[in-house]
Design an enzyme around this catalytic site. Structure first.
Site, mmCIF file in Angstrom:
data_model
loop_
_atom_site.group_PDB
_atom_site.id
_atom_site.type_symbol
_atom_site.label_atom_id
_atom_site.label_comp_id
_atom_site.label_asym_id
_atom_site.label_seq_id
_atom_site.Cartn_x
_atom_site.Cartn_y
_atom_site.Cartn_z
ATOM 1 N N ARG A 34 -111.876 32.826 30.140
ATOM 2 C CA ARG A 34 -113.133 32.719 30.880
ATOM 3 C C ARG A 34 -112.951 32.600 32.387
ATOM 4 N NH1 ARG A 34 -116.191 28.704 26.609
ATOM 5 N NH2 ARG A 34 -116.374 30.323 25.049
ATOM 6 N N ARG A 83 -110.644 25.789 29.320
ATOM 7 C CA ARG A 83 -110.710 25.765 27.858
ATOM 8 C C ARG A 83 -110.886 27.181 27.322
ATOM 9 N NH1 ARG A 83 -114.755 26.125 24.269
ATOM 10 N NH2 ARG A 83 -116.492 25.698 25.669
HETATM 11 C C1 LIG Z 1 -124.660 27.300 24.898
HETATM 12 C C2 LIG Z 1 -123.318 26.784 24.473
HETATM 13 C C3 LIG Z 1 -122.598 27.458 23.491
HETATM 14 C C4 LIG Z 1 -121.363 26.996 23.078
HETATM 15 N N1 LIG Z 1 -120.666 27.686 22.129
HETATM 16 C C5 LIG Z 1 -119.465 27.224 21.734
HETATM 17 C C6 LIG Z 1 -118.721 27.923 20.725
HETATM 18 O O1 LIG Z 1 -119.156 28.941 20.197
HETATM 19 N N2 LIG Z 1 -117.523 27.415 20.355
HETATM 20 C C7 LIG Z 1 -116.990 26.285 20.912
HETATM 21 O O2 LIG Z 1 -115.907 25.876 20.525
HETATM 22 N N3 LIG Z 1 -117.691 25.600 21.850
HETATM 23 C C8 LIG Z 1 -118.891 26.040 22.271
HETATM 24 N N4 LIG Z 1 -119.584 25.350 23.233
HETATM 25 C C9 LIG Z 1 -119.094 24.034 23.676
HETATM 26 C C10 LIG Z 1 -119.435 22.983 22.619
HETATM 27 O O3 LIG Z 1 -120.710 23.248 22.088
HETATM 28 C C11 LIG Z 1 -119.436 21.562 23.160
HETATM 29 O O4 LIG Z 1 -118.315 21.339 23.944
HETATM 30 C C12 LIG Z 1 -119.413 20.569 22.004
HETATM 31 O O5 LIG Z 1 -120.430 20.856 21.093
HETATM 32 C C13 LIG Z 1 -119.546 19.141 22.494
HETATM 33 O O6 LIG Z 1 -119.631 18.310 21.368
HETATM 34 P P1 LIG Z 1 -119.615 16.730 21.521
HETATM 35 O O7 LIG Z 1 -119.763 16.182 20.154
HETATM 36 O O8 LIG Z 1 -118.442 16.310 22.313
HETATM 37 O O9 LIG Z 1 -120.916 16.396 22.396
HETATM 38 P P2 LIG Z 1 -122.470 16.762 22.201
HETATM 39 O O10 LIG Z 1 -122.729 17.713 21.116
HETATM 40 O O11 LIG Z 1 -122.964 17.088 23.574
HETATM 41 O O12 LIG Z 1 -123.113 15.395 21.746
HETATM 42 C C14 LIG Z 1 -123.297 14.329 22.627
HETATM 43 C C15 LIG Z 1 -123.970 13.203 21.879
HETATM 44 O O13 LIG Z 1 -123.927 12.034 22.672
HETATM 45 C C16 LIG Z 1 -125.205 11.437 22.745
HETATM 46 N N5 LIG Z 1 -125.262 10.750 24.033
HETATM 47 C C17 LIG Z 1 -124.851 11.164 25.237
HETATM 48 N N6 LIG Z 1 -125.027 10.204 26.158
HETATM 49 C C18 LIG Z 1 -125.554 9.151 25.502
HETATM 50 C C19 LIG Z 1 -125.962 7.856 25.914
HETATM 51 N N7 LIG Z 1 -125.837 7.437 27.170
HETATM 52 N N8 LIG Z 1 -126.490 7.050 24.973
HETATM 53 C C20 LIG Z 1 -126.639 7.435 23.671
HETATM 54 N N9 LIG Z 1 -126.241 8.653 23.237
HETATM 55 C C21 LIG Z 1 -125.711 9.489 24.153
HETATM 56 C C22 LIG Z 1 -126.181 12.572 22.594
HETATM 57 O O14 LIG Z 1 -127.399 12.069 22.118
HETATM 58 C C23 LIG Z 1 -125.446 13.437 21.563
HETATM 59 O O15 LIG Z 1 -125.718 12.931 20.272
HETATM 60 C C24 LIG Z 1 -120.825 25.831 23.664
HETATM 61 C C25 LIG Z 1 -121.533 25.150 24.654
HETATM 62 C C26 LIG Z 1 -122.755 25.641 25.078
HETATM 63 C C27 LIG Z 1 -123.454 24.948 26.200
#
Ligand SMILES: Cc1cc2nc3c(=O)[nH]c(=O)nc-3n(C[C@H](O)[C@H](O)[C@H](O)COP(=O)(O)OP(=O)(O)OC[C@H]3O[C@@H](n4cnc5c(N)ncnc54)[C@H](O)[C@@H]3O)c2cc1C
Length: 640
Positions: A337, A442
């Protein structure tokens, strides 16, 4: 902004010895907690995305008492649901030369040699289990005609290792994790609090022992205690205002943990995704990703001539420049990317961009449709094509998509060791919220892999080693009261300014500043400008922000104001980190550091380290974690 340099920091948890055996060794050396004792231990998991949802479900299944929080109205609305293209795993179902070692190698190289070898190897190793886990849960991965799981290719790889569920892979994986979580909620091992925002971390006797949260519906401030706290709160790309992230994504949880002593690693490493729908106007508040999977079949090009305003169909083959295929023949449209984004910026800077303002390049499916037929293309990418058409009004089956790079992911995050533990004992950080596995860039489809590796497999083992010393007894009341007062006074301060500007207007201005001065290309001059302007804007924010409503009700303006306040402080650290790192690497491109071909030029002698920042009353302190490569030779990256 002044900073000082502190002592080096080291990961002391990764075992020695051959890399293939390190995770096995750590699993064996990690102390176990017997089932009866697990019932006496309490873990808080903040976040219910793929990382947090899978972790809470697994910890509940193991028998711990888990309390889980998210700010959405349902755990399954976490931003992970937006993930489109797929998830990597070294299954080698295609027999195309893939292996754990190759995924490890591609990831270290893709991250421009700025990630830890031990972590990345473990990630590649665990990747194969994730697919089995998800399939067992019933995740409907795409299958070939014969019934076997299908794969496709993503950037930075010459094999086909990306498992997918059409363009909705995140959604399907999250439904899998969510149903596992719901099962534990029903079983009573997990207590779920939706619409609760964590606003501070409670540190008692040097250990993370709980969180202060705000009930977002009633405004009530609550305290919750545990023997360990896990942050799975996602990335902070929204510091740029315009990004592909869900609008709610923010930095508050990890930033406030940083204020409590957790080091923040590589804050400046931002991923700019090459294939997003270009910005269309001043009032836009969100950018839309067109999945990288589209580069399997779509060909990227611009006109050879500058300022060519002809319709794409009128531009003959010999007057088109398929610049990625030309510059990087070995990887073609599937370069990583950072490389594809910079190449798009370069052709647009030359005046060969397409669409309004010349900030766009074509992603063309004409050849794929001719080769595979429209039906086959629709089967693979139908929902993405539909999304594109709804937003732009153009039909990508007939005319090429127009795309441009946009902020998408943050490789930086809280520093963690091999056990995923931060510098605060008992505070574990998983998923996008930590800095761990992707180095300076990444690879596509690796975030889902990391989040689920952390949540299903790594954390549930390593946290046991910490909890074996628990339960940790009563939490110091003074520490709790202090954290609660801090939260309340910040809210009162925000409510009392009563100025004239909305939090959103400050956020938009900060985001533009970050994009202009700390975006796809950074220079010493631009970063110094940003470091001058951010404190001024922050000062204005605290003098002139207007938060309507009250703090004792559902108040989205208040929520936003608190998050923007934290974005200001984070933005400053990001610019400082980018200024200090005078090399280019991965997504961090310093214009002063490029080779004759305009590619990122690393400086391994001075910067082969993780920059872990500590926040102190006297200003930021930089701790360096040296990166040593035993298995992958550090070379100048080439995708030619
Ligand atoms: C449009 C898009 C498409 C993508 N496609 C891909 C893909 O095809 N393949 C891939 O590998 N990656 C992809 N990514 C990246 C990937 O989706 C994310 O990096 C990943 O889903 C993050 O997961 P996570 O569980 O770390 O956080 P998130 O899914 O962001 O979850 C965060 C959680 O924390 C909670 N939270 C945050 N702050 C607080 C707070 N202060 N108090 C209480 N709760 C809080 C939220 O409510 C949520 O439940 C994509 C990203 C985007 C934007």
């Amino acid at each position: 902004m002044k900073y000082t340099e502190g002592p080096e920091i080291r990961d002391t948890k990764a075992p020695e010895g051959p890399i293939e055996g390190r995770w096995e060794k750590r699993k064996f050396s990690a102390r176990l907690v017997n089932p009866a004792n697990k019932r006496k231990l309490h873990v808080i998991v903040v976040g219910t995305g793929l990382a947090g949802g899978s972790a809470a479900a697994t910890l509940g299944e193991l028998g711990y008492n888990v309390t889980s929080f998210c700010y959405q109205d349902s755990p399954r609305r976490a931003h992970s649901i937006a993930a489109q293209g797929g998830i990597n795993a070294a299954k080698n179902y295609r027999g195309d030369g893939d292996s754990i070692y190759r995924l490890f190698y591609d990831t270290v190289k893709g991250g421009d040699f700025r990630a830890r070898e031990s972590n990345v190897y473990r990630l590649a190793e665990v990747s194969v289990n994730i697919i089995d886990q998800a399939v067992a849960q019933g995740v409907p991965f795409a299958r070939e005609y014969g019934g076997l799981l299908d794969t496709r290719s993503f950037g930075g790889a010459q094999v086909s290792r990306t498992f997918y569920a059409r363009g909705q892979t995140g959604q399907q994986l999250l439904l899998g994790a969510y149903q596992a979580l719901e099962r534990q909620i029903a079983a009573g091992t997990v207590t779920m609090h939706t619409r609760h925002e964590m606003l501070d971390l409670i540190v008692s006797d040097g250990r993370a022992r709980g969180v202060i949260v705000r009930d977002m519906v009633t405004g009530e401030i609550e305290r919750h205690f545990a023997d360990a706290v896990v942050l799975a709160t996602g990335g902070y790309g929204n510091v740029f205002f315009l990004s592909t992230n869900a609008k709610g994504c923010n930095t508050t949880a990890i930033w406030r943990a940083h204020e409590r002593g957790a080091y923040f690693a590589n804050p400046c490493y931002t991923q700019i995704h090459p294939t997003c729908i270009p910005v269309s106007g001043e009032y836009q508040s969100k950018l839309t990703l067109m999945s990288e999977s589209l580069r399997n079949d779509g060909r990227v090009w611009v006109p050879l001539k500058k300022n060519d305003t002809r319709a794409p169909g009128d531009i003959p083959e010999e007057e088109r420049d398929y610049y990625l295929e030309r510059i990087y023949p070995a990887f073609g449209n599937l370069v990583p990317r950072d490389i594809a984004s910079r190449a798009a910026k370069n052709v647009c800077d030359e005046g060969r961009g397409v669409g309004p303002g010349g900030l766009g390049v074509f992603l063309d499916f004409r050849d794929a449709i001719n080769r595979l037929g429209r039906d086959a293309v629709e089967k693979k990418y139908g929902n993405l094509f539909e999304m594109y058409e709804r937003i732009t009004g153009e039909n990508p089956y007939d005319v090429p998509m127009r795309i441009y790079p946009a902020v998408h992911y943050t490789m930086g995050g809280l520093w963690v060791d091999y056990d995923l533990q931060s510098t605060i004992p008992g505070l574990f950080v998983i998923g996008e919220a930590n800095f761990s596995d992707h180095g300076a860039n990444r690879l596509g489809a690796s975030a889902l892999m990391q989040g689920l590796a952390d949540g299903y497999f790594v954390l549930p083992t390593t946290i046991g080693d910490y909890l074996a010393d628990g339960p940790f007894g009563d939490v110091d009341e003074e520490a709790v009261a202090e954290a609660e007062i801090k939260v309340r006074s910040k809210i009162e301060r925000l409510m009392s300014v009563n100025g004239t500007r909305t939090p959103d207007s400050f956020h938009r201005e900060l985001g533009k500043l970050m994009w202009d001065y700390c975006g796809m290309e950074r220079t010493e001059e631009s970063l110094r400008k940003a470091l001058e302007r951010i404190p001024e804007l922050r000062e204005e924010f605290w003098q002139n922000v207007k938060v309507t409503g009250t703090a004792e009700e559902l108040n989205q303006v208040l929520e936003k104001a608190g998050r923007v306040a934290d974005f200001f402080d984070l933005a400053e650290l990001m610019c400082l980190d980018a200024l200090v790192r005078t090399e280019s690497c991965g997504g961090h491109f310093r214009a002063e550091s490029q080779d004759a071909d305009g590619e990122a030029l690393r400086d391994d002698e001075n910067f082969a380290h993780v920059s872990a920042w500590e926040r102190t009353p006297d200003g930021p302190v930089l701790h360096k974690e040296p990166l040593e490569y035993e298995y992958v030779k550090m070379t100048q990256r080439s995708y030619k």
